[in-house]
Design a protein around this motif. Structure first.
Motif, mmCIF file in Angstrom:
data_model
loop_
_atom_site.group_PDB
_atom_site.id
_atom_site.type_symbol
_atom_site.label_atom_id
_atom_site.label_comp_id
_atom_site.label_asym_id
_atom_site.label_seq_id
_atom_site.Cartn_x
_atom_site.Cartn_y
_atom_site.Cartn_z
ATOM 1 N N ALA A 71 0.854 -1.185 0.000
ATOM 2 C CA ALA A 71 0.000 0.000 0.000
ATOM 3 C C ALA A 71 0.891 1.235 0.000
ATOM 4 O O ALA A 71 1.994 1.224 0.557
ATOM 5 N N GLU A 72 0.392 2.275 -0.596
ATOM 6 C CA GLU A 72 1.176 3.510 -0.684
ATOM 7 C C GLU A 72 1.555 4.019 0.699
ATOM 8 O O GLU A 72 2.633 4.592 0.884
ATOM 9 N N SER A 73 0.711 3.787 1.672
ATOM 10 C CA SER A 73 0.935 4.297 3.023
ATOM 11 C C SER A 73 2.144 3.661 3.708
ATOM 12 O O SER A 73 2.675 4.222 4.665
ATOM 13 N N VAL A 74 2.586 2.496 3.239
ATOM 14 C CA VAL A 74 3.700 1.808 3.894
ATOM 15 C C VAL A 74 4.870 1.575 2.950
ATOM 16 O O VAL A 74 5.912 1.050 3.364
ATOM 17 N N GLN A 75 4.704 1.963 1.689
ATOM 18 C CA GLN A 75 5.750 1.744 0.688
ATOM 19 C C GLN A 75 7.075 2.344 1.155
ATOM 20 O O GLN A 75 7.136 3.493 1.604
ATOM 21 N N GLY A 76 8.137 1.553 1.085
ATOM 22 C CA GLY A 76 9.459 2.021 1.481
ATOM 23 C C GLY A 76 9.757 1.879 2.965
ATOM 24 O O GLY A 76 10.906 2.072 3.391
ATOM 25 N N ARG A 77 8.754 1.563 3.753
ATOM 26 C CA ARG A 77 8.960 1.419 5.202
ATOM 27 C C ARG A 77 8.704 -0.008 5.695
ATOM 28 O O ARG A 77 9.336 -0.449 6.650
ATOM 29 N N PHE A 78 7.777 -0.696 5.072
ATOM 30 C CA PHE A 78 7.443 -2.065 5.449
ATOM 31 C C PHE A 78 8.025 -3.028 4.414
ATOM 32 O O PHE A 78 8.083 -2.717 3.218
ATOM 33 N N ASN A 116 9.701 -0.419 9.551
ATOM 34 C CA ASN A 116 10.695 0.588 9.908
ATOM 35 C C ASN A 116 10.069 1.979 9.836
ATOM 36 O O ASN A 116 9.014 2.167 9.219
ATOM 37 N N SER A 117 10.723 2.926 10.445
ATOM 38 C CA SER A 117 10.267 4.325 10.425
ATOM 39 C C SER A 117 8.787 4.417 10.788
ATOM 40 O O SER A 117 8.003 5.083 10.100
ATOM 41 N N LEU A 118 8.421 3.766 11.854
ATOM 42 C CA LEU A 118 7.010 3.694 12.229
ATOM 43 C C LEU A 118 6.459 5.058 12.617
ATOM 44 O O LEU A 118 7.164 5.890 13.219
ATOM 45 N N LYS A 119 5.193 5.271 12.273
ATOM 46 C CA LYS A 119 4.498 6.519 12.531
ATOM 47 C C LYS A 119 3.282 6.237 13.421
ATOM 48 O O LYS A 119 2.753 5.122 13.414
ATOM 49 N N PRO A 120 2.818 7.228 14.157
ATOM 50 C CA PRO A 120 1.618 7.027 14.979
ATOM 51 C C PRO A 120 0.428 6.518 14.157
ATOM 52 O O PRO A 120 -0.379 5.724 14.668
ATOM 53 N N GLU A 121 0.324 6.929 12.913
ATOM 54 C CA GLU A 121 -0.792 6.474 12.081
ATOM 55 C C GLU A 121 -0.679 5.005 11.667
ATOM 56 O O GLU A 121 -1.606 4.459 11.058
ATOM 57 N N ASP A 122 0.442 4.370 11.986
ATOM 58 C CA ASP A 122 0.570 2.930 11.760
ATOM 59 C C ASP A 122 -0.084 2.120 12.879
ATOM 60 O O ASP A 122 -0.172 0.894 12.793
ATOM 61 N N GLN A 133 -5.619 -14.128 14.144
ATOM 62 C CA GLN A 133 -6.360 -13.454 15.219
ATOM 63 C C GLN A 133 -5.979 -11.997 15.368
ATOM 64 O O GLN A 133 -6.687 -11.230 16.015
ATOM 65 N N GLY A 134 -4.868 -11.615 14.776
ATOM 66 C CA GLY A 134 -4.453 -10.230 14.828
ATOM 67 C C GLY A 134 -3.588 -9.904 16.027
ATOM 68 O O GLY A 134 -3.716 -10.514 17.094
ATOM 69 N N THR A 135 -2.685 -8.935 15.838
ATOM 70 C CA THR A 135 -1.870 -8.441 16.944
ATOM 71 C C THR A 135 -1.858 -6.913 16.903
ATOM 72 O O THR A 135 -1.830 -6.304 15.828
ATOM 73 N N GLN A 136 -1.856 -6.322 18.062
ATOM 74 C CA GLN A 136 -1.886 -4.871 18.172
ATOM 75 C C GLN A 136 -0.478 -4.304 18.010
ATOM 76 O O GLN A 136 0.470 -4.778 18.632
ATOM 77 N N VAL A 137 -0.369 -3.283 17.179
ATOM 78 C CA VAL A 137 0.852 -2.491 17.080
ATOM 79 C C VAL A 137 0.476 -1.059 17.447
ATOM 80 O O VAL A 137 -0.431 -0.475 16.833
ATOM 81 N N THR A 138 1.143 -0.523 18.438
ATOM 82 C CA THR A 138 0.886 0.841 18.889
ATOM 83 C C THR A 138 2.170 1.636 18.753
ATOM 84 O O THR A 138 3.205 1.260 19.297
ATOM 85 N N VAL A 139 2.072 2.737 18.016
ATOM 86 C CA VAL A 139 3.219 3.615 17.813
ATOM 87 C C VAL A 139 2.951 4.900 18.586
ATOM 88 O O VAL A 139 2.088 5.694 18.218
#
Length: 120
Positions: free
Chosen positions: A61-68, A84-90, A112-118
């Motif tokens: 996705a454009e939102s994560v291109q170059g970082r994920f 990498n270079s995680l943002k609060p919006e991630d 089941q999913g896992t929570q990621v909090t930035v």
């Protein structure tokens, strides 16, 4: 039966990195494309990355291109996501997903999913 078990989520500061894995079982992992989805509360899920069954092609996705980075080890039946270079919006719940073919965007099973909090 199909099982997808994610691990490695958690809390990370903005700009930080996180690596998540997804252990698959109950199906021929090497024969299916896989992907990572995320969902914020109140929104529809977003396919952030997917990888062909042989690992030779990926899309983001454009939102994560170059970082994920999505990768897989077919010998271990495991999918990975390097962030990498995680943002609060991630910040979101991230899900490992199994596609219904060797390549494509139709998915038929999620973990089941896992929570990621930035956050700082």
């Amino acid at each position: 039966q199909v099982q997808l078990v994610e691990s490695g989520g958690g809390l990370v500061q903005p700009g930080g990195s996180l690596r998540v894995s997804c252990a698959a079982s109950g199906f021929a992992f090497r024969d299916y494309a896989m992907g990572w989805w995320r969902r914020d509360p109140g929104t529809e899920g977003e396919l952030v990355a997917n990888i062909r069954s042989d690992g030779a092609s990926t899309t983001y996705a454009e939102s994560v291109q170059g970082r994920f980075t999505i990768s897989r080890d077919n010998a271990k039946d495991t999918l990975y996501r390097q962030m990498n270079s995680l943002k609060p919006e991630d910040t979101a719940v991230y899900y490992c997903g199994k596609a219904s073919s060797v390549w494509g965007r139709n998915y038929d099973f999620w973990g089941q999913g896992t929570q990621v909090t930035v956050s700082s």
